[in-house]
Design a protein around this motif. Structure first.
Motif, short mmCIF file in Angstrom:
data_model
loop_
_atom_site.label_atom_id
_atom_site.label_comp_id
_atom_site.label_asym_id
_atom_site.label_seq_id
_atom_site.Cartn_x
_atom_site.Cartn_y
_atom_site.Cartn_z
N PHE A 195 0.81 -1.21 0.00
CA PHE A 195 0.00 0.00 0.00
C PHE A 195 0.85 1.27 0.00
CE2 PHE A 195 -3.20 -3.11 1.27
CZ PHE A 195 -4.22 -2.75 0.40
N SER A 196 2.17 1.10 0.21
CA SER A 196 3.06 2.26 0.08
C SER A 196 2.93 2.87 -1.31
CB SER A 196 4.51 1.83 0.32
OG SER A 196 4.90 0.93 -0.71
N ASP A 197 2.47 2.04 -2.28
CA ASP A 197 2.33 2.55 -3.64
C ASP A 197 1.16 3.52 -3.77
OD1 ASP A 197 2.82 2.90 -6.27
OD2 ASP A 197 2.16 0.93 -6.91
N VAL A 198 0.22 3.45 -2.85
CA VAL A 198 -0.85 4.45 -2.83
C VAL A 198 -0.39 5.64 -1.98
CG1 VAL A 198 -3.27 4.87 -2.29
CG2 VAL A 198 -2.57 2.60 -3.05
N VAL A 199 0.36 5.34 -0.91
CA VAL A 199 0.79 6.39 0.02
C VAL A 199 1.75 7.36 -0.66
CG1 VAL A 199 2.02 6.85 2.18
CG2 VAL A 199 0.43 4.93 2.05
N ASP A 200 2.69 6.83 -1.47
CA ASP A 200 3.71 7.72 -2.06
C ASP A 200 3.09 8.79 -2.96
OD1 ASP A 200 3.06 6.00 -4.16
OD2 ASP A 200 5.11 5.30 -4.53
N GLY A 201 2.15 8.37 -3.81
CA GLY A 201 1.50 9.34 -4.70
C GLY A 201 0.67 10.35 -3.92
N THR A 202 0.00 9.85 -2.86
CA THR A 202 -0.81 10.76 -2.02
C THR A 202 0.10 11.78 -1.34
OG1 THR A 202 -2.28 8.88 -1.63
CG2 THR A 202 -2.59 10.79 -0.22
N MET A 203 1.26 11.31 -0.85
CA MET A 203 2.22 12.23 -0.22
C MET A 203 2.70 13.29 -1.22
SD MET A 203 4.64 9.59 1.86
CE MET A 203 5.82 10.83 2.37
N ALA A 204 2.99 12.81 -2.43
CA ALA A 204 3.51 13.75 -3.45
C ALA A 204 2.47 14.83 -3.74
CB ALA A 204 3.85 12.98 -4.72
N ARG A 205 1.20 14.40 -3.83
CA ARG A 205 0.16 15.39 -4.14
C ARG A 205 -0.08 16.33 -2.97
NH1 ARG A 205 -1.31 10.98 -7.23
NH2 ARG A 205 -2.36 9.90 -5.53
N LEU A 206 -0.10 15.77 -1.73
CA LEU A 206 -0.34 16.60 -0.53
C LEU A 206 0.73 17.67 -0.36
CD1 LEU A 206 -1.40 13.99 2.22
CD2 LEU A 206 -2.81 15.85 1.28
N SER A 207 1.98 17.28 -0.66
CA SER A 207 3.09 18.20 -0.41
C SER A 207 3.43 19.03 -1.64
CB SER A 207 4.33 17.41 0.05
OG SER A 207 4.67 16.46 -0.95
N GLY A 208 2.65 18.84 -2.72
CA GLY A 208 2.94 19.59 -3.95
C GLY A 208 4.27 19.20 -4.55
N ARG A 209 4.68 17.92 -4.32
CA ARG A 209 5.99 17.49 -4.83
C ARG A 209 5.86 16.44 -5.92
NH1 ARG A 209 9.62 16.42 0.49
NH2 ARG A 209 11.18 15.81 -1.04
N SER A 210 4.70 16.37 -6.57
CA SER A 210 4.56 15.42 -7.69
C SER A 210 5.59 15.80 -8.75
CB SER A 210 3.16 15.50 -8.29
OG SER A 210 2.22 15.04 -7.37
N SER A 211 6.30 14.81 -9.25
CA SER A 211 7.36 15.14 -10.21
C SER A 211 7.45 14.06 -11.28
CB SER A 211 8.71 15.23 -9.48
OG SER A 211 9.04 13.96 -8.95
N VAL A 212 8.07 14.43 -12.38
CA VAL A 212 8.30 13.49 -13.47
C VAL A 212 9.21 12.36 -12.97
CG1 VAL A 212 9.39 13.24 -15.73
CG2 VAL A 212 7.94 15.21 -15.27
N TRP A 213 10.22 12.74 -12.21
CA TRP A 213 11.12 11.74 -11.63
C TRP A 213 10.35 10.75 -10.77
CZ3 TRP A 213 15.11 8.74 -11.13
CH2 TRP A 213 15.40 8.18 -9.89
N GLY A 214 9.46 11.30 -9.91
CA GLY A 214 8.67 10.44 -9.02
C GLY A 214 7.76 9.50 -9.80
N ALA A 215 7.16 10.01 -10.89
CA ALA A 215 6.28 9.17 -11.71
C ALA A 215 7.07 8.04 -12.35
CB ALA A 215 5.62 10.03 -12.80
#
Ligand SMILES: CCCCCCCC/C=C\CCCCCCCC(=O)OC[C@H](COP(=O)(O)O[C@@H]1[C@H](O)[C@H](OP(=O)(O)O)[C@@H](O)[C@H](O)[C@H]1O)OC(=O)CCCCCCC/C=C\CCCCCCCC
Ligand SMILES: Nc1ccn([C@@H]2O[C@H](COP(=O)(O)O)[C@@H](O)[C@H]2O)c(=O)n1
Ligand SMILES: [Mg+2]
Ligand SMILES: [Mg+2]
Length: 210
Positions: free
Chosen positions: A64-84
């Motif tokens: 479920f970390s795979d759901v948590v990581d994306g949620t964290m990225a969106r919450l912190s405004g840190r969604s990135s191409v690298w992260g994707a």
């Protein structure tokens, strides 16, 4: 299918944990990497030895970390191409460990050639499902359809592995057949969608070979 119907609900359940981790200053990439390590360790440490129940429990704790990581990225405004890129690429490693671990069990301790062969097929077909989508997206098209996307494959195989570990007969073989057939159909569904977009492209775009 789960991606379409359960994603929002699961993300909502995971949001408090994601918020806590963001507040603790942990980066989404760390969660992505630790989650993948946990899934791989659970799959390769337990499945080849036939400990399917405990392997499933460990994998479930980390997957479920795979759901948590994306949620964290969106919450912190840190969604990135690298992260994707990191998220999608590490998914492939986790999937390979799960299906590979079951294949090794089937071929050795489990003495079940069908389980070994179907797990290997599920690994390859699942990778093809993802590749077809990634290549389509790289060419500017979409291929986000299918009856057996990653979350469907994971739930099917993990529920079955857990039940097999508890002694329920036939359930693992049935699940492996379901993944094999479903993933094959998903490749076909995605191919049809890509084909319909590709033939509708204007001449210059259609000739473009990237
Ligand atoms: C008594 C038996 C004991 C067993 C106990 C344990 C049972 C454990 C059962 C299930 C747990 C499995 C949960 C699996 C959760 C999967 C979570 C997940 O992967 O979420 C990630 C996903 C994010 O997707 P992304 O968009 O980041 O990833 C994309 C994906 O990789 C694409 O792959 P493709 O589809 O193309 O192959 C890539 O193309 C793309 O690049 C990549 O970005 O999030 C979701 O999909 C959200 C939906 C998650 C839905 C999870 C539902 C789980 C719900 C219930 C579990 C049921 C448990 C029942 C237990 C019953 C026991 C009898
Ligand atoms: N380390 C990460 C992981 C993910 N992202 C972003 O989240 C998207 C995936 O969301 P999921 O809910 O499917 O995990 C991904 O496309 C990235 O935009 C990120 O930035 N860093
Ligand atoms: Mg993720
Ligand atoms: Mg992922």
């Amino acid at each position: 299918m789960l991606n379409k119907y359960a994603r929002v609900a699961i993300a909502r359940v995971m949001t408090p944990l994601a918020r806590l981790l963001v507040r603790a200053g942990i980066s989404p990439d760390i969660v992505t990497l630790l989650g993948t390590l946990g899934v791989c360790a659970g799959a390769l440490g337990f499945f080849p030895r036939g400990e399917l129940f405990w392997g499933t429990i460990v994998i479930t704790c980390f997957v479920f970390s795979d759901v948590v990581d994306g949620t964290m990225a969106r919450l912190s405004g840190r969604s990135s191409v690298w992260g994707a890129w990191l998220d999608s690429s590490t998914d492939r490693a986790g999937d390979a460990a799960i299906f590979g671990g079951i294949a090794v069990w089937g071929a050795h301790g489990g003495h079940d050639d069908w389980v070994a062969g179907l797990a290997l097929y599920g690994l390859v077909a699942g990778s093809l499902v993802s590749y077809v989508k990634a290549r389509a997206e790289g060419l500017g098209m979409r291929a986000n359809v299918g009856i057996m996307e990653r979350s469907d494959r994971l739930v099917t195989i993990l529920v079955a592995a857990g039940l097999d570990g508890l002694g329920v007969p036939y359930v693992l073989a049935i699940a492996l057949w379901a993944v094999a057939i479903g993933a094959t159909l998903t490749v076909v569904q995605r191919t049809i969608l890509v084909r319909s977009q590709a033939i509708a492209l204007p001449g210059a775009d259609a000739e473009r070979a990237v």
